[in-house]
Every structure is written in C-alpha cells, then in structure tokens.
Design an enzyme around this catalytic site. Structure first.
Site, mmCIF file in Angstrom:
data_model
loop_
_atom_site.group_PDB
_atom_site.id
_atom_site.type_symbol
_atom_site.label_atom_id
_atom_site.label_comp_id
_atom_site.label_asym_id
_atom_site.label_seq_id
_atom_site.Cartn_x
_atom_site.Cartn_y
_atom_site.Cartn_z
ATOM 1 N N LYS A 181 12.255 -56.394 -8.549
ATOM 2 C CA LYS A 181 12.862 -55.547 -7.507
ATOM 3 C C LYS A 181 12.604 -54.078 -7.798
ATOM 4 C CE LYS A 181 17.005 -53.741 -6.816
ATOM 5 N NZ LYS A 181 16.629 -52.491 -6.141
ATOM 6 N N GLY A 238 23.611 -50.824 -16.273
ATOM 7 C CA GLY A 238 23.275 -51.650 -17.438
ATOM 8 C C GLY A 238 24.515 -52.361 -17.961
ATOM 9 N N GLU A 255 17.011 -50.845 -20.702
ATOM 10 C CA GLU A 255 16.483 -49.520 -21.048
ATOM 11 C C GLU A 255 17.257 -48.534 -20.190
ATOM 12 O OE1 GLU A 255 15.087 -46.311 -20.920
ATOM 13 O OE2 GLU A 255 13.201 -46.977 -20.009
ATOM 14 N N CYS A 289 14.147 -40.684 -18.272
ATOM 15 C CA CYS A 289 15.240 -41.141 -19.134
ATOM 16 C C CYS A 289 15.172 -40.482 -20.513
ATOM 17 C CB CYS A 289 15.230 -42.654 -19.252
ATOM 18 S SG CYS A 289 13.625 -43.312 -19.664
ATOM 19 N N GLU A 387 24.005 -37.426 -18.600
ATOM 20 C CA GLU A 387 22.592 -37.452 -18.230
ATOM 21 C C GLU A 387 22.479 -36.800 -16.851
ATOM 22 O OE1 GLU A 387 20.750 -41.292 -17.268
ATOM 23 O OE2 GLU A 387 18.991 -40.601 -18.357
#
Ligand code: NAI
Length: 784
Positions: A181, A238, A255, A289, A387
């Site tokens: 996906k 995640g 990840e 990332c 982040e």
C-alpha cells in the site's frame, strides 16, 4: 548570478496519466480492478488534481491477500535464479523508464526533480539489482531458511518509490508475495511500477498494489492471511500496528520517526559540515525520517558555523520542483504545512529566535515552507523533541564530547546521527556512544542497498538493506517443527510440608537476586514450591513491581558489562559452566525432584554445553564491512540491545534459563529474568554459581514469582529495551507484545509453541543472537 528557469518537461507523465483516464483501480493478480470509491491525488506545487485513486476496502484487501497466497508457493518454488532473472528485468525497466518515474514522482510528491532523478531513481534501480543478487545466492547464503509467506507492506509519502523498492525488492528475493500500500498522498509511481512488473514477467498475484488511506492500511494489518508486516511511517501508527498485531504471530518490522542529531566538533571541516547539513535537513524539504534536524555544534565554533549556515540558507532556491536548479520543493500537502507552521510559531512564542532567508519567495499556489533555523530552544521544547518533518533545523551548542553525546541521546528516537570532526579518534569514540541505528561520519544521508538502515528505541526495529534486511523476510525452517505445548503443566496435588524428609526444607526460602546480591522480596510474600509428586521442596520470594524496578535499575548500573570485551564475557560464561559442572549432580537431583524428569542429568550436561556454545559465540558474532558504491565503507556492528526482560519456559528449568540468558549476556546485554514459574528453585540455586564465577553484579537479575504479573511489569517498563517470553502462554505473549508498544520494545515470544531446548537448531544459532543485538551501520570515509 541569477539562474534562468530550467524546467523539466512533464509532457510524458501527463500523457501517461491521460492515457489511463486519470482514474485508477487496484492492481490485483496482475489485473486492474474497476475503480471503486475514489480520492484525489494532487500536485502539491500547484494544488491541481493529478488523478483519482481507489480507496481499497477490506474486501479488496482480502482479494489481494488471496491472490498473493495462491501465488506464493510457485514464486518460492521458482528458485533463486528464476526470481533473480525477473528482478533483474525490473531493475532494467526501472532504469529505462527512470525519467518518466522521476517526473511522475515530482508531480505527485512536490520533491525536486534533482532529487527524484539523481537520488531516488538510481537508488531504486540499485535496490532491485542488489536484491536480484540475494535471490540468486539465497540457498547458499541463507541455508535452512524459507520465505515468510505473504507480506503486507505499508509506506509513507516522503520517498514513495524508494520506499517501495526498499520493501518489495528483499521480499521478492526471499520468495514472498506481496500486498503493498502506497501512501494516499503519493500513489502514482507505485501504479506505474505495477505496469513494470507485468512487463518484467512477474507472475500474477506476486505483487499486488492497493491504494487507500489508513483504513486500507488497517485492513492489511488485521488480515489473517498476512504473515509479515513491514511498515515505514510515523511512530504513532507504528505503535498502533504493534498493538494490533500482538499475539497474531505476524513477523513485524517498523521503521519509524527520528530526531537525528547532527554533531559538529570544533575541529570539523566547517564548510563541508555546512554543506552536509544542507543535505541533511533540507533534502526533500526535511521530510526525511533520518533528517539531521538537531544541530549540536561545539560552542567555540558556534558563531562561525551559524553565520556560514545562514549565508548558505540565503542561497537556497525554493520554487517549482520541476525546475532543475530548485533546491527546495513543495511540502507533500497543506496539512503538513499547518503542522510545521504550528510547531514553529509555538517556538517563536516561547522566545526562540527564528531565522528564515529574507529573499525567499513563497509561491502563491501550493504548499511551501521556507528553510528555517531555530536557536534558543530549550532541550525539552517541542521543537527540540518532536519530529517536525519539515525544513526546520533546531540548533544547540555543547562544550565537551561527553555533553554532545548526552544531548544527542536525549530523545526517544534513535534512527540516525552525523558526527563531523577531522579527528578520526574523536569521531570513532563518539559513534559507539550514540544510540542510533545509523551513524554517518563526515557525511550525511547516505543510503545503499547493501547497508542496513533502521532504528534504535522508538525509531522502530528491523533493518532494511543488505543481509540484515533479507533476514526480515525469511524464517528458519526449524520454527515450523516446533511442537505445541500442553496448555498448562499439571502438578500433582501438594503434599503437606511434613511429608518432606528434609527437616530444614521449611526454612528454606530462596530470595531474589538483584545487583549480584540476594534480596528479600519487597512485598515480603513467598510461595511454596512442590515437586512433581506433590512433595514440598521449598519457598521462593514472590516478586512484585518494586522488585522488577530494582532489578532494572541494577541492570542499568551494570553497563560496564556491555563495554567489557567479548573475550572477557566469554571467560565468565566458561567459568559459570565450570562451576555448574562441579555441582552437576546436585542440580540434576533438584531438577528431578521438581519436574520428575528422567532427563535431569542430560539437561545439566546440555546446559553446560550450551554455556560453552554461547561463550564460543561471544567473540565471533562479528558485523560486516560493506563497500557501497560511494567512497567510503559502512561498518555494520552488532551491538547489545541493552536491558532485556526474559520470561523463561516452564519446562527444562535449567536448560531453558541458560538457553535464553547465556546468549543475551554473551553479546553484552544485562537481563532481568523471571525463571520457570513452576520450577524456580533451579534458578535460585544458580546464585551461588554466579557469585563464584566472576559475573559482575547486575548483569543477571532474577525475580521469582508469577510469570504473568512480572511479565506485564517488564513489558510496561520504559527502561527495558526488549522482552522475551517463552513460557508457552499464548495469551501472555500477546499481552507482552501489546504492552511493548508503549516504548516500542523489541519482542521475542514463543506463543503457545514450544521449543525443543535440547535442539541446537531450535534453541541456538544466529537467529537467537539477532534477537539479542541490533545493528549499527557506521559510514566512514575511506579512500577518498
Ligand atoms: P502515517 O504514519 O500516518 O502514514 C504512513 C502510512 O501508514 C500511510 O501509507 C498511511 O496510509 C498508513 N496508515 C495510516 N494509519 C494507519 C493505520 N492505522 N494502520 C495501518 N496503516 C496506516 O504518517 P502521516 O500521517 O502521513 O504523517 C504524519 C507524521 O508522521 C509526519 O509529519 C511525520 O512526523 C511522521 N512520518 C514519519 C515518516 C518516517 O519515515 N519516519 C514517514 C511519514 C510520516
């Protein structure tokens, strides 16, 4: 000097979209479904719609999984060479269509053509070539392994095609089939890739591509026909995926996010470090990332560095992503712009200084954000911890290398780090101290198919790339042979204490073992332990939450064990084996009394041999030195995970304990162990063996009591890095996996399946060491 516009043509990409009616169904079984309910994908640089995509439903996902299941046996049976030829064809076709793919990616994502053309596409092709090689060598390099089966792969929007390659190439090489996906913002290149798969001769059902948002992702995650999930994206999602897959037996690699430090020492080549930082934080508009989003610069050069940096920022060109001389393109979506804007404004209100180039013209249409430098933020400020995922750099200073390391590690993330210094001793001293999966020395944002990439801590687990990445898509065939354990080990009805012929047995309460000392349980409770025939054998301390806390603290204090040489660790393991052997009969008798096992002596012998086995491995589990195409080497080191919580099997109270604890400590971890709940006295007898074997206090801590309760505490503890549970409780393993999501601990659970602890295939080998370690890839300039 002014640059003239140098636009890349979008004619072919638009024609490709036009030919397909700007409307797409799903790619299942090498055919396109009719478009269902659709959503738009737009060009972030001008807000214009590019195409309509199908929002795949749970039924669609089911169809894709069924197709993948049907196709998997034949794809695996095609053999390494058969798959390698097809993957090679994919690589060739990706190169042939590189320009079309690059332009389509730029239109869909907003990233500059310079990056899609010169960075993303070459790496994509390299990934398929490299992994065609792994397919070819699979049997030779991974004997005793098979493909996991059907894998579900979910990727984000920041590197749509590159993430596709990172996921699909190793999965195909290993013989898996795929339900993939793409992110809802950037699905187009994945659909062009589907066409390339057909051209390359990928058999029907091997690669299936379903488009949609998080709901489609959830359907993939939940589907029972999926054997492994590979996810790249936010730590938040995640975590949800970890929770949703708890107890399902699905293999998982995550990840996730990062807040990577970019450390500049005073002796660095400052111009090179400024240039590296431009690549590190403004590459892909900072939507990376592993972006070097936290600048840590030594105080003595801070002013000079920031001055040069600002001058460089003033020269960055923001504008049309299709213009070949644009440095900064558009953000993927206005929603990201709003997020970034809110974080920067909050920092401004808190008194931070915000620097943006004065002459940065923001286009009227589309989604943009000027390169931004924030100074004056506190270490705990949101901009220093969250982040941001945008072109925003937060700068701080430090005085000493120790302070740099402390600041660098002051984050929940651990994806990457950069170290800049002309002093190789300093750089190589700092690199091992940084808790991150990738460390770049005097360079930034380097990636290669041969080098593993992935995080520590809340940046996730598992690696992508190289041998490490291949392991994620394979399982040892010995796992298939594991027997199902009987639901609950039945003990005979206890006999009264008086039945014991040992007059002192009643007084014998084994304590806990914490920090190298015997400790009374905090709750001052104990429980009686009976033999298989019901005879009272003794009492053990009933450990609780506080005892676990103390044990974890002791384990953290024993960090010297991780720094000790592997040779030293091996010596201690041999010594434990020797001291165990000296008391072998006593241990065998005790095991026999607890379990009525006829194999007690054999179990002691096997435990001694297992200690030798892991002692032997201690100084042999070497990493690798990769030679990527760039000028440099990448040293892949196996580092200890840290502090591991271990719940031992109920059966084989000695061999089960040793088989889990010895490999963990051999490679430098410290452990908090819950021994066999049913037969804990063997573990408590080990205290004296440890005390006489030079094992430093705190390396092995033992807390007896209820496995369920103690496992729950271990799994929720934020200072434990991994949890292993092998006591055969399926529900307990599921719970541990769910709770591990809090701080994204790594897990290794046996579920309801047992292991033959005597079998070296099932209870030893590199697979066990892979659970006990995490790989750090250090990029070092070499031969430049
Ligand atoms: P996200 O993590 O929500 O999306 C990534 C992928 O997961 C997409 O394909 C999405 O459709 C899918 N997804 C979303 N919810 C899901 C669910 N419940 N189950 C399964 N799949 C699901 O990332 P998003 O919302 O696009 O970005 C938000 C923030 O996440 C960014 O600002 C950034 O901070 C971070 N992020 C980090 C990335 C990384 O590489 N570390 C990549 C993308 C985002």
């Amino acid at each position: 000097m002014e640059y003239g516009p140098a636009p890349e043509s979008q004619k072919e990409a638009q024609a490709w979209l036009e030919q397909r009616g700007r409307k797409f169904g799903l790619f299942i079984d090498n055919a396109w479904t009719e478009a269902g309910e659709t959503f738009a994908s737009t060009n972030p640089a001008d807000g214009k719609e590019l195409a309509q995509l199908t929002q795949a439903t749970a039924d669609d996902v089911d169809r894709a999984v069924q197709a993948a299941r049907r196709a998997q046996p034949a794809w695996a049976a095609l053999g390494g060479h058969g798959r390698a030829k097809i993957m090679y064809a994919i690589a060739r076709l990706m190169q042939k269509h590189a320009r079309l793919l690059a332009v389509l990616e730029t239109l869909d994502n907003g990233k500059t053509i310079r990056e899609t053309r010169d960075a993303d596409l070459p790496l994509v092709a390299r990934h398929f070539y490299h992994h065609a090689g792994w397919a070819q060598l699979l049997d030779e390099e991974f004997p005793g392994h098979r493909a996991v089966g059907v894998v579900g792969q979910i990727v984000p929007w920041n590197f749509p095609l590159l993430m596709l390659a990172w996921k699909i190439a190793p999965a195909l090489a290993a013989g898996n089939t795929i339900v993939f996906k793409p992110a809802e913002f950037t699905p187009l290149t994945a659909l062009l890739f589907a066409e390339i798969c057909v051209q390359a001769g990928v058999p029907a059902g091997v690669v299936n591509i379903v488009t949609g948002d998080g709901r489609t992702g959830e359907a993939i995650v939940k589907h029972e026909g999926i054997d492994k999930l590979a996810f790249t994206g936010s730590t938040e999602v995640g975590r949800l995926i970890r929770e949703a897959t708890a107890g399902s037996g699905k293999k998982l690699s995550l990840e996730l996010g990062g807040k990577s430090p970019y450390i500049v020492f005073e002796d660095a080549d400052i111009d090179a470090a400024v240039e590296g930082l431009v690549d590190s934080i403004w590459f892909n508009q900072g939507q990376v990332c592993c972006a070097g989003s936290r600048l840590l610069v030594q105080e003595s050069v801070e002013e000079r560095f920031l001055k040069k940096l600002k001058a460089r920022m003033d020269n960055l060109r923001l504008g049309s992503p299709l213009d070949k001389s644009t440095d900064i393109g558009a953000l993927v979506d206005p929603i990201q712009r709003q997020r970034i804007h809110a974080l920067v404004e909050a920092a401004r209100e808190e008194g931070c200084e915000i620097y943006q180039p004065a002459a940065c013209d923001i286009p009227a249409e589309g989604s943009w954000f000027a390169p931004t430098l924030i100074t004056g933020a506190s270490t705990s400020a949101a901009v220093a911890q969250a982040e941001i995922f945008g072109p925003v750099l937060v700068a701080m200073s430090f005085r000493t290398p120790a302070e740099a390391v402390q600041l660098a590690n002051n984050t929940v993330y651990g994806l990457a780090a950069c170290v800049w210094s002309e002093n190789i001793s300093l750089a190589l001293d700092v690199a091992p101290q940084i808790k991150a999966g990738v460390v770049w020395i005097n360079t930034a944002n380097q990636f290669d198919a041969a080098c593993g990439f992935g995080g520590y801590k809340e940046s996730g687990y598992g690696r992508e790339g190289g041998r490490e990445g291949m392991v994620e898509y394979l399982v040892p065939v010995s796992e298939d042979a594991r027997p199902a354990l009987p639901a609950v080990a039945k003990l005979a009805a206890p006999k009264p204490a008086a039945a014991s012929n040992d007059p002192f047995a009643i007084d014998r309460t084994a304590k806990l073992y914490i920090g190298g000392k015997q400790a009374r349980p905090d709750g001052a409770y104990s429980r009686a332990i009976h033999g298989a025939d019901g005879t009272f054998l003794g009492e053990i301390g009933e450990g609780n939450r506080k005892d676990i806390r103390n044990a974890v603290e002791a384990a953290h204090k024993a960090s010297g064990w991780t720094k000790a040489t592997a040779h030293n660790r091996a010596q201690v393991l041999y010594y434990i084996a020797e001291n165990l052997a000296a008391r072998g009969q006593e241990f065998a008798d005790r095991i026999a009394a607890q379990t009525s096992s006829k194999n007690a002596e054999k179990e002691v012998q096997a435990s001694i041999e297992r200690l030798f086995y892991w002692a032997a491995w201690a100084d042999k589990y070497d990493g690798a030195a990769h030679q990527p195409p760039m000028h440099g080497i990448t040293v892949a080191l196996n580092e200890a995970v840290g502090v591991i919580g271990i719940v031992c099997p109920n059966e084989n109270p000695l061999l089960g304990f040793i088989s889990l604890v010895a490999p963990a400590i051999a490679v430098g971890n410290r452990v908090v162990v819950v021994p066999s709940e049913a037969h804990p006295l063997t573990a408590t007898d080990l205290y004296q063996v440890f005390d006489t074997s030079d094992l430093p206090g705190g390396v092995v801590n033992i807390v007896t009591g209820s496995a369920d309760e103690l496992a729950r505490t271990l799994a929720s503890h934020s200072d434990i890095d991994a949890i292993w549970r092998h006591d055969g409780s399926a529900a307990g393993c599921a719970e541990v996996e769910k709770l591990s999501a809090g701080s994204l601990k790594r897990t290794w659970t046996g579920g309801a399946k047992g292991r033959d602890w005597f079998s070296t295939q099932q209870a030893a080998g590199r697979t066990v060491l892979a659970h006990a370690t995490q790989v750090k890839n250090i990029w070092i300039p070499y031969g430049v």
